[in-house]
Write a protein that holds these residues in place. Sequence first.
Motif, PDB file in Angstrom:
ATOM      1  N   PHE A 124      12.307  47.532   0.544  1.00  0.00           N
ATOM      2  CA  PHE A 124      11.762  48.501  -0.399  1.00  0.00           C
ATOM      3  C   PHE A 124      12.844  49.027  -1.344  1.00  0.00           C
ATOM      4  O   PHE A 124      13.156  50.209  -1.367  1.00  0.00           O
ATOM      5  CB  PHE A 124      11.113  49.666   0.356  1.00  0.00           C
ATOM      6  N   GLY A 125      13.403  48.132  -2.132  1.00  0.00           N
ATOM      7  CA  GLY A 125      14.355  48.560  -3.147  1.00  0.00           C
ATOM      8  C   GLY A 125      15.591  47.700  -3.274  1.00  0.00           C
ATOM      9  O   GLY A 125      16.368  47.887  -4.217  1.00  0.00           O
ATOM     10  N   GLY A 126      15.772  46.741  -2.391  1.00  0.00           N
ATOM     11  CA  GLY A 126      16.970  45.923  -2.439  1.00  0.00           C
ATOM     12  C   GLY A 126      16.726  44.481  -2.813  1.00  0.00           C
ATOM     13  O   GLY A 126      17.629  43.646  -2.716  1.00  0.00           O
ATOM     14  N   LEU A 127      15.518  44.159  -3.256  1.00  0.00           N
ATOM     15  CA  LEU A 127      15.194  42.787  -3.641  1.00  0.00           C
ATOM     16  C   LEU A 127      15.222  42.630  -5.160  1.00  0.00           C
ATOM     17  O   LEU A 127      14.998  43.594  -5.898  1.00  0.00           O
ATOM     18  CB  LEU A 127      13.804  42.406  -3.121  1.00  0.00           C
ATOM     19  N   LYS A 128      15.471  41.423  -5.612  1.00  0.00           N
ATOM     20  CA  LYS A 128      15.425  41.126  -7.034  1.00  0.00           C
ATOM     21  C   LYS A 128      14.027  40.635  -7.373  1.00  0.00           C
ATOM     22  O   LYS A 128      13.676  39.484  -7.111  1.00  0.00           O
ATOM     23  CB  LYS A 128      16.469  40.068  -7.401  1.00  0.00           C
ATOM     24  N   MET A 129      13.210  41.513  -7.946  1.00  0.00           N
ATOM     25  CA  MET A 129      11.811  41.185  -8.220  1.00  0.00           C
ATOM     26  C   MET A 129      11.681  40.633  -9.640  1.00  0.00           C
ATOM     27  O   MET A 129      11.131  41.267 -10.548  1.00  0.00           O
ATOM     28  CB  MET A 129      10.936  42.424  -8.020  1.00  0.00           C
ATOM     29  N   SER A 130      12.194  39.420  -9.823  1.00  0.00           N
ATOM     30  CA  SER A 130      12.099  38.760 -11.122  1.00  0.00           C
ATOM     31  C   SER A 130      10.686  38.212 -11.304  1.00  0.00           C
ATOM     32  O   SER A 130       9.888  38.155 -10.366  1.00  0.00           O
ATOM     33  CB  SER A 130      13.111  37.613 -11.193  1.00  0.00           C
ATOM     34  N   TRP A 131      10.387  37.780 -12.528  1.00  0.00           N
ATOM     35  CA  TRP A 131       9.064  37.198 -12.771  1.00  0.00           C
ATOM     36  C   TRP A 131       8.816  35.934 -11.940  1.00  0.00           C
ATOM     37  O   TRP A 131       7.730  35.783 -11.371  1.00  0.00           O
ATOM     38  CB  TRP A 131       8.885  36.915 -14.261  1.00  0.00           C
ATOM     39  N   PRO A 132       9.792  35.016 -11.817  1.00  0.00           N
ATOM     40  CA  PRO A 132       9.559  33.857 -10.923  1.00  0.00           C
ATOM     41  C   PRO A 132       9.290  34.287  -9.478  1.00  0.00           C
ATOM     42  O   PRO A 132       8.457  33.688  -8.789  1.00  0.00           O
ATOM     43  CB  PRO A 132      10.864  33.058 -11.039  1.00  0.00           C
ATOM     44  N   ALA A 133       9.983  35.342  -9.028  1.00  0.00           N
ATOM     45  CA  ALA A 133       9.768  35.827  -7.669  1.00  0.00           C
ATOM     46  C   ALA A 133       8.356  36.381  -7.505  1.00  0.00           C
ATOM     47  O   ALA A 133       7.701  36.160  -6.473  1.00  0.00           O
ATOM     48  CB  ALA A 133      10.799  36.899  -7.316  1.00  0.00           C
ATOM     49  N   VAL A 134       7.864  37.109  -8.501  1.00  0.00           N
ATOM     50  CA  VAL A 134       6.501  37.663  -8.456  1.00  0.00           C
ATOM     51  C   VAL A 134       5.476  36.541  -8.394  1.00  0.00           C
ATOM     52  O   VAL A 134       4.513  36.593  -7.598  1.00  0.00           O
ATOM     53  CB  VAL A 134       6.242  38.560  -9.689  1.00  0.00           C
ATOM     54  N   ILE A 135       5.663  35.512  -9.213  1.00  0.00           N
ATOM     55  CA  ILE A 135       4.711  34.394  -9.248  1.00  0.00           C
ATOM     56  C   ILE A 135       4.721  33.628  -7.929  1.00  0.00           C
ATOM     57  O   ILE A 135       3.660  33.294  -7.376  1.00  0.00           O
ATOM     58  CB  ILE A 135       5.032  33.467 -10.435  1.00  0.00           C
ATOM     59  N   PHE A 191       5.602  34.811  -5.030  1.00  0.00           N
ATOM     60  CA  PHE A 191       5.022  35.731  -4.060  1.00  0.00           C
ATOM     61  C   PHE A 191       3.499  35.683  -4.134  1.00  0.00           C
ATOM     62  O   PHE A 191       2.807  35.654  -3.109  1.00  0.00           O
ATOM     63  CB  PHE A 191       5.538  37.144  -4.343  1.00  0.00           C
ATOM     64  N   ALA A 192       2.958  35.669  -5.351  1.00  0.00           N
ATOM     65  CA  ALA A 192       1.511  35.608  -5.544  1.00  0.00           C
ATOM     66  C   ALA A 192       0.933  34.293  -5.022  1.00  0.00           C
ATOM     67  O   ALA A 192      -0.114  34.281  -4.362  1.00  0.00           O
ATOM     68  CB  ALA A 192       1.180  35.777  -7.028  1.00  0.00           C
ATOM     69  N   LEU A 193       1.607  33.192  -5.304  1.00  0.00           N
ATOM     70  CA  LEU A 193       1.133  31.884  -4.835  1.00  0.00           C
ATOM     71  C   LEU A 193       1.160  31.805  -3.310  1.00  0.00           C
ATOM     72  O   LEU A 193       0.224  31.295  -2.686  1.00  0.00           O
ATOM     73  CB  LEU A 193       1.986  30.770  -5.444  1.00  0.00           C
ATOM     74  N   ALA A 194       2.229  32.326  -2.712  1.00  0.00           N
ATOM     75  CA  ALA A 194       2.365  32.265  -1.255  1.00  0.00           C
ATOM     76  C   ALA A 194       1.320  33.126  -0.560  1.00  0.00           C
ATOM     77  O   ALA A 194       0.664  32.682   0.401  1.00  0.00           O
ATOM     78  CB  ALA A 194       3.770  32.711  -0.853  1.00  0.00           C
ATOM     79  N   THR A 206       2.817  43.999 -10.886  1.00  0.00           N
ATOM     80  CA  THR A 206       1.785  44.154  -9.857  1.00  0.00           C
ATOM     81  C   THR A 206       0.459  43.596 -10.341  1.00  0.00           C
ATOM     82  O   THR A 206      -0.255  42.914  -9.599  1.00  0.00           O
ATOM     83  CB  THR A 206       1.626  45.637  -9.466  1.00  0.00           C
ATOM     84  N   PHE A 207       0.121  43.865 -11.592  1.00  0.00           N
ATOM     85  CA  PHE A 207      -1.125  43.350 -12.173  1.00  0.00           C
ATOM     86  C   PHE A 207      -1.139  41.826 -12.172  1.00  0.00           C
ATOM     87  O   PHE A 207      -2.123  41.198 -11.759  1.00  0.00           O
ATOM     88  CB  PHE A 207      -1.277  43.883 -13.596  1.00  0.00           C
ATOM     89  N   VAL A 208      -0.055  41.207 -12.611  1.00  0.00           N
ATOM     90  CA  VAL A 208       0.011  39.741 -12.656  1.00  0.00           C
ATOM     91  C   VAL A 208      -0.024  39.154 -11.243  1.00  0.00           C
ATOM     92  O   VAL A 208      -0.655  38.116 -11.003  1.00  0.00           O
ATOM     93  CB  VAL A 208       1.271  39.280 -13.416  1.00  0.00           C
ATOM     94  N   PHE A 209       0.629  39.826 -10.306  1.00  0.00           N
ATOM     95  CA  PHE A 209       0.598  39.376  -8.913  1.00  0.00           C
ATOM     96  C   PHE A 209      -0.846  39.266  -8.410  1.00  0.00           C
ATOM     97  O   PHE A 209      -1.240  38.253  -7.832  1.00  0.00           O
ATOM     98  CB  PHE A 209       1.385  40.350  -8.035  1.00  0.00           C
ATOM     99  N   PHE A 210      -1.645  40.293  -8.654  1.00  0.00           N
ATOM    100  CA  PHE A 210      -3.042  40.268  -8.212  1.00  0.00           C
ATOM    101  C   PHE A 210      -3.872  39.304  -9.048  1.00  0.00           C
ATOM    102  O   PHE A 210      -4.800  38.668  -8.529  1.00  0.00           O
ATOM    103  CB  PHE A 210      -3.640  41.679  -8.272  1.00  0.00           C
ATOM    104  N   LEU A 211      -3.548  39.205 -10.331  1.00  0.00           N
ATOM    105  CA  LEU A 211      -4.307  38.326 -11.219  1.00  0.00           C
ATOM    106  C   LEU A 211      -4.148  36.860 -10.821  1.00  0.00           C
ATOM    107  O   LEU A 211      -5.042  36.039 -11.050  1.00  0.00           O
ATOM    108  CB  LEU A 211      -3.842  38.538 -12.660  1.00  0.00           C
TER     109      LEU A 211
END
Length: 287
Positions: A6-17, A19-22, A71-76
């Motif tokens: 909760f605060g130490g990860l690098k939440m880049s756009w590739p990471a978000v995508i 994460f969403a796929l997984a 967050t929106f793109v993750f759910f989308l």
Amino acid sequence: MLKKLFGGLKMSWPAVILFALATGAFTALMALVAPDNSSFREIAVRVEAWILFAVIIIANCDKPLEAACKTFVFFLISQPLVYLIQVPFSSMGWELFKYYPYWFRITLLTFPGAFLGWYIKRDDLWAGLILSVMLALLIWLGFGYLSDLRQNFPRHLVSTLFCFGLVPLLIFGVFRRKPAILSACGVSLAALLIFAILTLTRGPQERVAGNILEADGLGLNESWSVRVSDESLSTGEINTNVAGQYQLFMHFYEYGENTVTLTDGEGNEHVLLITLDEEQHVRVRTP
């Protein structure tokens, strides 16, 4: 470990995508292989795990707009993927997407929700109150599972433990300062007490099935009677609504399908299968 999550990860756009796929693929797998009403299948129909995923993304963003967009793109991405993967393996096929509007509404709400939610990173009294909205929701969901667990042990044992266990994990994982921790704990304890009282005093869930039955041309009135095959699952009665129209009122004690026999004033029987699913939808069909 919690501080890293909760605060130490690098939440880049590739990471978000990724994460969403997984998470989307895992959820689809659970929907396909986990038994109905099992804890592991709940990720496909309930929001508790998705609250955790959203907080992880929010807590690792630098600005509120970034948190809202990611967050929106993750759910989308993740939610349509859940249904898309299931299509080739389900007898419903593309009809599965009729359940997506429920998650699409949630997806739309994630944008303003995550924007406001980012302020939990300020780690103050108001941050505790903001997170408490999600904590109260988790407690409410936990009591719902607990009610089922009490009647059908050990069904939903994992879901019950997950919801209640996630509350302290989020509080002590996200916050470091006492004002935030104390405010979040205070609201959570109040919610725990309120929902405990409501759980002990509330009756069964009531859903109206009459509007569906009217499409079949059944003229319900006071002479009709109702019989169900499993009274521990649900019961039914013919009664009038606020407009004075006769309808079938179903009282559900748990999710599932029940055989309902309606008998008219002349003794003719009409057999229906009425279901309350885990997304709170009532479905009526003939055997």
